[in-house]
Each structure stands twice: as C-alpha cells, then as structure tokens.
Design an enzyme around this catalytic site. Sequence first.
Site, short mmCIF file in Angstrom:
data_model
loop_
_atom_site.label_atom_id
_atom_site.label_comp_id
_atom_site.label_asym_id
_atom_site.label_seq_id
_atom_site.Cartn_x
_atom_site.Cartn_y
_atom_site.Cartn_z
N SER A 78 0.81 -1.22 0.00
CA SER A 78 0.00 0.00 0.00
C SER A 78 0.84 1.27 0.00
O SER A 78 1.64 1.49 -0.90
CB SER A 78 -0.96 -0.04 1.19
OG SER A 78 -1.84 1.05 1.13
N HIS A 79 0.69 2.07 1.04
CA HIS A 79 1.35 3.37 1.10
C HIS A 79 2.75 3.29 1.72
O HIS A 79 3.40 4.30 1.87
CB HIS A 79 0.48 4.32 1.93
CG HIS A 79 0.12 3.71 3.25
ND1 HIS A 79 -0.84 2.72 3.35
CD2 HIS A 79 0.63 3.87 4.48
CE1 HIS A 79 -0.92 2.33 4.61
NE2 HIS A 79 -0.05 3.01 5.31
N ASP A 137 -2.38 6.66 -3.43
CA ASP A 137 -1.23 6.02 -2.77
C ASP A 137 -0.60 4.93 -3.63
O ASP A 137 -0.93 4.77 -4.80
CB ASP A 137 -1.65 5.46 -1.41
CG ASP A 137 -2.49 4.21 -1.54
OD1 ASP A 137 -3.24 4.10 -2.54
OD2 ASP A 137 -2.41 3.33 -0.65
N ASP A 181 -0.84 1.68 -4.00
CA ASP A 181 -1.67 0.69 -4.71
C ASP A 181 -3.01 1.26 -5.19
O ASP A 181 -3.87 0.51 -5.65
CB ASP A 181 -1.89 -0.56 -3.86
CG ASP A 181 -2.63 -0.25 -2.57
OD1 ASP A 181 -2.51 0.88 -2.06
OD2 ASP A 181 -3.36 -1.14 -2.08
N ASP A 216 -5.62 2.74 -3.63
CA ASP A 216 -6.91 2.68 -2.93
C ASP A 216 -7.16 3.89 -2.04
O ASP A 216 -8.27 4.09 -1.56
CB ASP A 216 -7.08 1.36 -2.16
CG ASP A 216 -5.96 1.11 -1.16
OD1 ASP A 216 -5.05 1.94 -1.05
OD2 ASP A 216 -6.01 0.06 -0.49
N ARG A 217 -6.13 4.71 -1.80
CA ARG A 217 -6.35 5.90 -0.97
C ARG A 217 -6.53 7.14 -1.84
O ARG A 217 -6.13 7.15 -3.00
CB ARG A 217 -5.15 6.14 -0.06
CG ARG A 217 -4.99 5.05 0.96
CD ARG A 217 -3.90 5.40 1.97
NE ARG A 217 -3.91 4.38 3.01
CZ ARG A 217 -3.41 4.53 4.22
NH1 ARG A 217 -2.84 5.68 4.55
NH2 ARG A 217 -3.46 3.57 5.10
N LYS A 272 -11.35 0.02 -0.88
CA LYS A 272 -11.47 1.46 -1.04
C LYS A 272 -10.86 1.83 -2.39
O LYS A 272 -10.09 1.05 -2.96
CB LYS A 272 -10.79 2.19 0.11
CG LYS A 272 -9.35 1.83 0.34
CD LYS A 272 -8.88 2.42 1.65
CE LYS A 272 -7.43 2.08 1.91
NZ LYS A 272 -7.25 1.28 3.13
C1 G1P Z 1 -3.90 1.80 8.24
C2 G1P Z 1 -5.09 2.71 8.36
C3 G1P Z 1 -6.36 1.95 8.08
C4 G1P Z 1 -6.26 1.28 6.71
C5 G1P Z 1 -5.00 0.45 6.61
C6 G1P Z 1 -4.80 -0.10 5.21
O1 G1P Z 1 -4.01 0.76 9.17
O2 G1P Z 1 -5.15 3.30 9.65
O3 G1P Z 1 -7.46 2.82 8.15
O4 G1P Z 1 -7.36 0.46 6.47
O5 G1P Z 1 -3.87 1.26 6.94
O6 G1P Z 1 -4.71 0.89 4.25
P1 G1P Z 1 -3.22 0.75 10.56
O7 G1P Z 1 -1.77 0.94 10.26
O8 G1P Z 1 -3.75 1.93 11.33
O9 G1P Z 1 -3.57 -0.55 11.20
ZN ZN Z 2 -3.30 1.50 -0.24
#
Ligand code: G1P
Ligand code: ZN
Length: 543
Positions: free
Chosen positions: A113-114, A277, A279, A281-282, A376
Amino acid sequence: MQINTIQTTPHPGQKPGTSGLRAKTKQFQTPNYLENFVQSVFEATGGMVGKSLTLGGDGRFYNREACQIILKMAAANGAAKVYVGQNGLLSTPAASAVIRELKTDGGMILSASHNPGGLDGDFGIKYNVPAGGPAPESITGAIHALSEKIVTYKIIEADDIDLTEIGTQMLGDMVVEVIDPVAIYEDLMAALFDFEAIRALFDSGFSMCFDAMNAITGPYAKRIIEGTLGAPVGTVVNGEPLPDFGGLHPDPNPVYAKPLMDLMMGPDAPDLGAASDGDGDRNMIVGRGQFVTPSDSLAILAANAHLAPGYKDGINGIARSMPTSRAADRVAKKLGIEMHETPTGWKFFGTLLDAGRVTICGEESAGTGSDHVREKDGLWAVLLWLNVLAVRRCSVVDVVHGHWQEYGRDYYTRHDYEAVDKDIADAIISGIRDRLDKLAGASFNGLGVEKALDFRYEDPIDGSVAEHQGLQVYFDNGSRCVIRLSGTGTSGATIRVYLERFEDDPEQMGYDTQDAVGPLIEAMEELAQIKEWTGRKKPDVIT
Ligand code: G1P
Ligand code: ZN
C-alpha cells in the site's frame, strides 16, 4: 510439466495485519518466504484445483518476480486460469473490479500500500475473496495457522511468462491471460459517473492536479482523466509507476504529498488537487487553499452521491471505521439511512456491502469507496468529487463550507508516533485499558470524561466478533479521542492518536485544526503520557 514439491520450514509470524502480509522487501526475498505464504493461502482456501485467480500489484520492486513465482505455484497447484495485469500491474481497486467482473475464485494483490517500496522498503501480499474484498479474519487466521506448520510447497519448472504482451499463454496446463489493467476498471467508472458532465467541466477551463506519487494510479488517471475526460496533458503528475516510487513515500496526506499541498495553498493553485497512494486505494482531496479531511470527504460524498448517475436513487447506508470522525453519522441521520461503525480496515465493510446494507464506506486514513468494488478506491473518490463539482459548478471550498454550515464541523487530526519500542507501546495501551472503567467522571486538562470504552465490534451480518479494536475516550463537550496501535507497520509499533472536536457554532468554525483541538491534545497527553513513555517531544506525523 514438471511439478516440484519443495521442502520448506515455517517463517514464523506470517500473520496478515490490517491489510495483508507486509514485511521488508528483503525479508520477502529470503528463500521460501513468499512461497510459504502463497502455498498457505492456496490451502487455506480449499486448494487451487480447477480454480481461477486474479493477479497483479502496484509495480513496486519485486512485483514482477513475485508474479512469476505465484503463477508457477498456481500452475503446480492445479489452477485452471490466472488473469494477470499487463506488466504485473493492477491497482487494488482494479483488482477487486477484475475479480468481480471475471468472477475469479479470488485474487492476489502484491503491494504494501502506502509503505515506501524498493529493496530497502516494504513489500506485501493480500489475498482477496471471490466477492472482491480482503479476506476476513477467519481466512487470514487459517492462512497464518497453516504457514506456521508448512513443510512443503509446489511449483512448476517452466520459463517465465511474458507479462508485457496482452493475450493468452500457457503455463503447463494452466491458462495465463495477460489483461489490460485499466479497461475493466474504466468501464466500471464510466457506468457510475457522468463522464460527459465532467468532460464539459474540463472544457470550461476547470483545472486540476492529480499527483500519482510515482505509483500505480498513474496509468489509470492518465487514461481516464487526461484521456477520456479530456483534462490537459500534465494534469497527472508523477504518473509513471516506479519500483521505488522515485523515493517518495506514496501516502496521500499533507505530510507526504507536500508538493501538492504547497501548490494548492499557493497563488497558482488549480481548482482541484488530488493524490493517491502506492496501490491506488487511498485518496487525498484538496481545494484551492482548503485541505479536505478524509472524514469530511466521506460525509460530503455521501451527502452528494445522488448527483452521480450510479447513485441517483440514493444510498442504502454508510459505514465508517471507528476512528473516522462522526461527520458522516449526521449525514446518515438526515438521509434516514443506516450508519455503521466498524473496526479499522476495509475488510470489516465486506459483509455490510455484500448484504446491501451500506453503499458508501470510508476511513479517516484517506480511504473512501462504495459497493462498486470491495476495496477502497482512490480514483473513484476523485471522480465522484469531479462529478459533484461538474453538477454543482462551485468551488471545493464552497462545497466544504456549505457542508459545515448545514451539518457542523468536525475538527479532526491524527497524531502518529512511529517505530516505538513494542513493549513501551503495549504498556501505554494496557496502562489506559486497565484504567478504562474508572475514567468516566474524571477530568483531564479540564475536560470531563463522559465514557471510555475498549472498542468491540460484532458484525451484524455474520455475528463475528472483533475485540480490542481501539480505546475510545468520549469527553462531555462532545470531543472524542481514540488511541490504537497500527496493524500495518513493519518496524516496532506505531501509536495512533485520533482527536476530534465537533463544532456547530458558525462563529467557531474558522480555526486552524491543531489550535482547535489543542486542549484535547493536552488532555490526551495527561491521560496517556505518550511523550513521557517514549521520550518523544512531538508526534512523528500529524495528518
Ligand atoms: C492503516 C489505516 C487503516 C487502513 C490500513 C490499510 O491501518 O489506519 O485505516 O485500512 O492502513 O490501508 P493501521 O496501520 O492503522 O492498522
Ligand atoms: Zn493502499
């Protein structure tokens, strides 16, 4: 076809977190690490014989190699067909769309992801179920259990598949179809949004900057926004997915998307700023001189969704993760529709979406989406904003301020303390948890506590229960604080403190957020003593 059964030993701790299994890239490259996990997924989901799979990732370092390994393992395990994005690419929401459209028996998405990518960054893998969403805890638990006792995995001996060419190839007895990563997703967006109205908006001189952060949304945003919707070339910046994201931290928030924020706060700001982000989804939404918090964006999109063709008959309900501000709750109340508060992580929305109980979901962490997929969807949120602006023909600032006038404003911020020693982080959380029962009636920095809870969620559809999903402290002036540990970090522990203050007096809506929640920050420090415990003077990241 030569199928090899390889002896292996478990890599302890292959436990998917908030969103799949994430680890340092180098860890993923250690012998059998990826293979163990993939074999465990195959077995936890009833084996692969005769099944189909969707496969792709965000293009980060090791994406292509991992695709080749998974393809060979799928073939060895008897899969019938794998659809893989060209060059191994698929954004997370596009993968969800492909799983649903082509009705595959699930999918694997390669992404952290990010989290930053590259050899020294992070890699990750998520398994998504046939409905297109992240695997629920019953499945991730089974995967983890199998990975702890795995002794062999299967892989075929074959040449690599050519992932650059769209079309069908054979891998042993298994069909591999390399697909255009954008096409199915774009068709879905075209069915939901009024592309003609958005085209007309751009024709009228509306300007936008979309920062793809050198990650997966580049090809999608270029094709849809600059191509189909006719925005000028150059609207999408950082539009090539790079293996290390060009050294960027591909998390669309005011801290990591600072160049976009600077542009939007400056004199040459376009009408709309947006980012996505790693991947895809954000999303981040910024108007000229106005950052839109993800919690507000969720509420605003829910209130305006009927302006887009895909939601013209209204929405069934809204769900938000617990730490997300309660702005959307007031929209749901006004619309007379269901509102659900779920634990952090998109996987908790799946049952509600499948049951048709909610249409729009969101998280404070820049996640918004709807029932069109089971993830998302960053670009979806941007397109819905464009659709709303194309119909209302006013500025982002007008939309946001109008919303506050109608529903009140939720000042909202999240303070993160990253890479904290795990034992210290656990001690902070358990220290508060142990006192939770006694907090009601106490006061901190002059703010009285109304109630304090350890969030527990019982899924209204399947009855599953998730305990200890974050500590909530409600103050008697309507403010709220939530504290929880991240489930996605890969080094030490990350403590997240979520602070929100509701304000419905129009005279009090114009403050800077950090100032507005200042007394709450002090109250929370008095209660949790994070600075004291960690020795940090301030949070590492404020969003
Ligand atoms: C974080 C975000 C959460 C999101 C997840 C995946 O998780 O807070 O809302 O769903 O990334 O993108 P966390 O690191 O807080 O568990
Ligand atoms: Zn992501």
